[in-house]
Enzyme design. Structure first.
Site, PDB file in Angstrom:
ATOM      1  CE1 TYR A 276      -4.836   0.728  10.139  1.00 17.90           C
ATOM      2  CE2 TYR A 276      -3.988  -1.505   9.886  1.00 17.90           C
ATOM      3  CZ  TYR A 276      -3.785  -0.132   9.857  1.00 17.90           C
ATOM      4  OH  TYR A 276      -2.550   0.376   9.553  1.00 17.90           O
TER       5      TYR A 276
ATOM      6  CG  ASN B 200       4.029  -4.676   7.259  1.00 20.98           C
ATOM      7  OD1 ASN B 200       3.803  -4.259   8.384  1.00 20.98           O
ATOM      8  ND2 ASN B 200       3.165  -4.536   6.273  1.00 20.98           N
ATOM      9  CD  GLU B 201      -0.569  -5.665   7.909  1.00 21.55           C
ATOM     10  OE1 GLU B 201      -1.054  -5.731   6.762  1.00 21.55           O
ATOM     11  OE2 GLU B 201      -1.066  -4.995   8.819  1.00 21.55           O
TER      12      GLU B 201
ATOM     13  CD1 TRP C  25      -1.386   3.085   8.187  1.00 22.59           C
ATOM     14  CD2 TRP C  25       0.719   2.595   8.808  1.00 22.59           C
ATOM     15  NE1 TRP C  25      -0.640   2.907   7.045  1.00 22.59           N
ATOM     16  CE2 TRP C  25       0.654   2.604   7.397  1.00 22.59           C
ATOM     17  CE3 TRP C  25       1.946   2.334   9.416  1.00 22.59           C
ATOM     18  CZ2 TRP C  25       1.772   2.346   6.599  1.00 22.59           C
ATOM     19  CZ3 TRP C  25       3.034   2.072   8.622  1.00 22.59           C
ATOM     20  CH2 TRP C  25       2.935   2.067   7.219  1.00 22.59           C
TER      21      TRP C  25
ATOM     22  CG  ASP D 212      -1.869   1.121   1.337  1.00 23.56           C
ATOM     23  OD1 ASP D 212      -2.333   1.585   0.289  1.00 23.56           O
ATOM     24  OD2 ASP D 212      -2.151   1.570   2.466  1.00 23.56           O
TER      25      ASP D 212
ATOM     26  CD  GLU E  13       0.660  -0.999   9.715  1.00 23.66           C
ATOM     27  OE1 GLU E  13      -0.485  -1.032   9.209  1.00 23.66           O
ATOM     28  OE2 GLU E  13       1.686  -1.351   9.109  1.00 23.66           O
TER      29      GLU E  13
ATOM     30  CE1 TYR F 103      -8.747  -0.570   5.055  1.00 26.10           C
ATOM     31  CE2 TYR F 103      -7.073  -0.988   6.703  1.00 26.10           C
ATOM     32  CZ  TYR F 103      -7.468  -0.386   5.526  1.00 26.10           C
ATOM     33  OH  TYR F 103      -6.579   0.397   4.829  1.00 26.10           O
TER      34      TYR F 103
HETATM   35  C1  GCB Z   1      -1.473  -2.253   6.748  1.00 21.43           C
HETATM   36  C2  GCB Z   1      -0.161  -2.157   6.081  1.00 21.43           C
HETATM   37  C3  GCB Z   1       0.162  -0.749   5.635  1.00 21.43           C
HETATM   38  C4  GCB Z   1      -1.101  -0.094   5.082  1.00 21.43           C
HETATM   39  C5  GCB Z   1      -2.135  -0.037   6.174  1.00 21.43           C
HETATM   40  C6  GCB Z   1      -3.453   0.601   5.703  1.00 21.43           C
HETATM   41  O1  GCB Z   1      -1.789  -3.167   7.434  1.00 21.43           O
HETATM   42  O2  GCB Z   1       0.901  -2.675   6.847  1.00 21.43           O
HETATM   43  O3  GCB Z   1       1.160  -0.794   4.670  1.00 21.43           O
HETATM   44  O4  GCB Z   1      -0.845   1.177   4.558  1.00 21.43           O
HETATM   45  O5  GCB Z   1      -2.427  -1.319   6.595  1.00 21.43           O
HETATM   46  O6  GCB Z   1      -3.602   1.801   5.820  1.00 21.43           O
HETATM   47  O7  GCB Z   1      -4.302  -0.122   5.215  1.00 21.43           O
END
Ligand code: GCB
Length: 615
Positions: A485, A428-429, A568, A167, A523, A489
């Site tokens: 999130y 990462n993830e 984040w 992303d 995040e 999300y």
């Molecule tokens: C995540 C990723 C990051 C994205 C973020 C998002 O989990 O690690 O790269 O930018 O979510 O904002 O969706």
């Protein structure tokens, strides 16, 4: 080519010529530049392009911005005749994602990986005391063998397009400084420092301590290491390629209270200095004990951000002004840490973190390890309604793993001596929801332990799809990093209030699984358009961002084994185009031009009242 761990320094034996500035630049969509003589004769139809910079955002047409494939940089470089007694090398701090370097038409280096430095050795091809043509073919295509991971799609008309599995915008080019280095033939090649504290810490600042070191050189002469304090006074000295510097009363490097010694490393022959290099050095220790991260024996609480090297027009190009501003806004808000999401940042950023006492979780560019993520263009097509796990793909073992191992080697070699680096983020993830991830992850975790002389804690950021009970690799991590999130999300909008229980249930489950590990949220955040207000809140409004953060913080505050929160993101940043991104990702606490959203004031109140250390 050799990858280069030592930061360039001018000393009694070393010289640097800065090659930043405007280079010739040309796209090579057919990939025919080399056979057409571009490396030997120069570029036939160049435009000027600043180095360092990402090329994408300087253009005004979409085709150039999105260009994927080979692209060339070239310039003439004068090499002084008096340098012929030693080594002459070009140092590229970051050529994204891979580069072939030519000097006077001869191929002198290839390097894969866009975020770590490498050398191109010139002695055999250079014209001394004369002008030389340096040409660099950069390529920015993505694949399973590139870190970060992605794919390259070719349209029916033959135009290549990057398909990131991540992303952020696929910025590329000579994004970091380029320098010409002169050093002696018998030279220092690598240096490792391992500090240790030997006695009680007095007034929180001083203790008896020692620093073990190992130096590798290209010759057999004596090595000498001296340590000098900030007043310029020598405080310790040792001889030999391995040794110990002993400090009866070391001033410790601490969180937001940094103290840096300077270590001079010399190869000597009697009174003659054959080579000399220096680096700053902070005396501090990092350990995990129970559910605490201990710095100099004291438990720290991480407050800060996931970030990006990203700014308007410069893209990911090295930008010392923006970097400085980032540190100033992080200091203003009361932060003490960040993660180098999602790739190694410029070395200068780590030196600044050393100076400012910021704690850094240093991340290798292992991102995109998932088949099909949210809006980030489909990485794979479902088979029988089920997406294969990323780690089930045979190409992941044959291509991604070797690239990942090499990128990790280069990252640790580059950053192992920085006091600010307190942990490694190895992925990462990744999609760790399937046991297929385990053998891969084991290799990477083992390698990190083998490489780092300081034995820093290792972890990876855990993704929502591999929550507690689903994730298959958490037992490898020295501490847990969660990207969550819930309320955005998952259970976003009018259902945000349900998110609290979902995340609390998961936290209880984590604690059962890993009762003795610290957890850090690496995040959490919501996309928020600065200036968009709505009462009652709706998603994307500043009020929604505030309510989301308040919910998260309530949760963090109820577990003493949560020892950090990194939101984040520090700033809004550019991504590829998509239906979920409005000219980029808007989860910044600050805008892309580094101005605060409303949430920044809430975080400032919170973080200035949470101490950096819990005694
Ligand atoms: C995540 C990723 C990051 C994205 C973020 C998002 O989990 O690690 O790269 O930018 O979510 O904002 O969706």
């Amino acid at each position: 080519m050799s990858f280069e761990a030592l930061y360039p320094r001018v000393t009694r034996t070393r010289r640097i010529e800065d090659l930043c500035g405007v280079w010739d630049f040309q796209f090579d969509p057919e990939g025919t530049g080399e056979e057409s003589g571009w490396a030997k004769d120069g570029l036939p139809d160049p435009i000027g392009m600043p180095v360092p910079a990402s090329f994408a955002d300087v253009f005004t047409d979409k085709t150039s911005r999105e260009y994927t494939g080979d692209l060339w940089y070239a310039r003439r470089v004068f090499v002084p005749g008096e340098w012929r007694q030693g080594n002459v090398d070009l140092r590229f701090d970051g050529a994204t994602h891979r580069a072939d370097v030519f000097c006077n038409g001869q191929h002198v280096a290839f390097h894969e990986g866009g975020f770590t430095p490498f050398l191109a050795h010139l002695n055999e091809v250079v014209r001394w005391n004369d002008w030389n043509l340096v040409a660099v073919r950069v390529n920015n295509e993505l694949s399973l063998g590139s870190l970060p991971c992605g794919a390259t799609w070719t349209s029916p008309a033959g135009v290549k397009m990057a398909v990131p599995y991540f992303d952020f915008f696929n910025y590329a080019g000579l994004q970091r400084p380029v320098r010409l280095l002169a050093s002696p033939i018998e030279r220092i090649e690598d240096v490792s420092f391992v500090p240790a504290i030997d006695g009680p810490v007095r007034e929180g600042k001083r203790a008896a301590a020692h620093v073990d070191y190992v130096v590798s050189t290209t010759g057999a002469h004596e090595v000498e290491v001296t340590l000098v304090d900030q007043a310029g006074v020598e405080v310790a000295r040792s001889q030999g390629v391995e040794g110990t510097l002993t400090l009866e009363s070391a001033r410790l490097w601490d969180v937001r209270d940094a103290y840096l010694y300077t270590a001079y490393v010399r190869i000597v022959d009697g009174e003659t200095i054959l080579d000399e290099w220096y680096d700053t050095l902070g005396v501090r220790t990092v350990h995990i004990e129970g559910h605490d991260i201990l710095l100099n024996g004291r438990p720290v609480y991480l407050k800060g951000f996931g970030r990006h090297e990203d700014s308007n027009v410069h893209g990911r190009g090295f930008d010392p002004v923006m970097n400085k501003r980032d540190f100033e806004i992080m200091k203003w808000i009361g932060a003490n840490s960040f993660r180098t999401s999602h790739y190694p940042y410029a070395e200068e950023q780590l030196y600044e973190a050393d100076r400012e006492g910021f704690l850094v979780i240093d991340e290798v560019a292992a991102v995109g390890f998932m088949k099909s993520t949210k809006n980030f263009l489909d990485a794979a097509k479902a088979k029988d309604g089920k997406l294969p796990n990323f780690f089930e793909d045979p190409e992941v073992l044959s291509q991604t793993l070797p690239a990942h191992r090499q990128a990790l080697r280069e990252l640790v070699a580059r950053d192992k001596n920085h006091a600010c680096v307190i942990a490694w983020s190895l992925m990462n993830e990744p999609d760790t929801s399937d046991a297929a991830a385990l053998p891969y992850a084991e290799q990477i975790f083992d390698l990190a332990a083998e490489l780092d002389p300081q034995g820093r804690p290792r972890s990876y950021t855990n993704v929502t799809r591999a929550r507690a009970g689903v994730d298959t690799i958490h037992h490898l991590a020295d501490f847990m990093m969660l990207n969550r999130y819930d309320g955005w999300y998952v259970l976003g909008g009018p259902r945000m209030h349900e998110a609290e229980q979902v995340l609390r249930d998961e936290m209880e489950q984590w604690h059962e699984l890993e009762p003795d590990k610290p957890f850090v949220f690496t995040e959490y955040g919501t996309d928020t358009v600065q200036g968009m207000h709505k009462l009652p809140s709706v998603m994307w409004s500043e009020e929604y961002q505030k309510e989301f953060y308040e919910l998260q913080h309530r949760i963090f505050d109820s577990y003493d084994w949560v020892v950090g929160e990194q939101t984040w993101n520090l700033c809004d940043f550019q991504t590829g185009e998509g239906i979920m991104r409005v000219d980029g990702n808007k989860k910044g606490v600050f805008t892309r031009d580094r101005q605060p959203k409303m949430i920044a004031y809430l975080l400032r109140d919170r973080w200035t009242s949470i101490p950096d250390c819990r005694d």
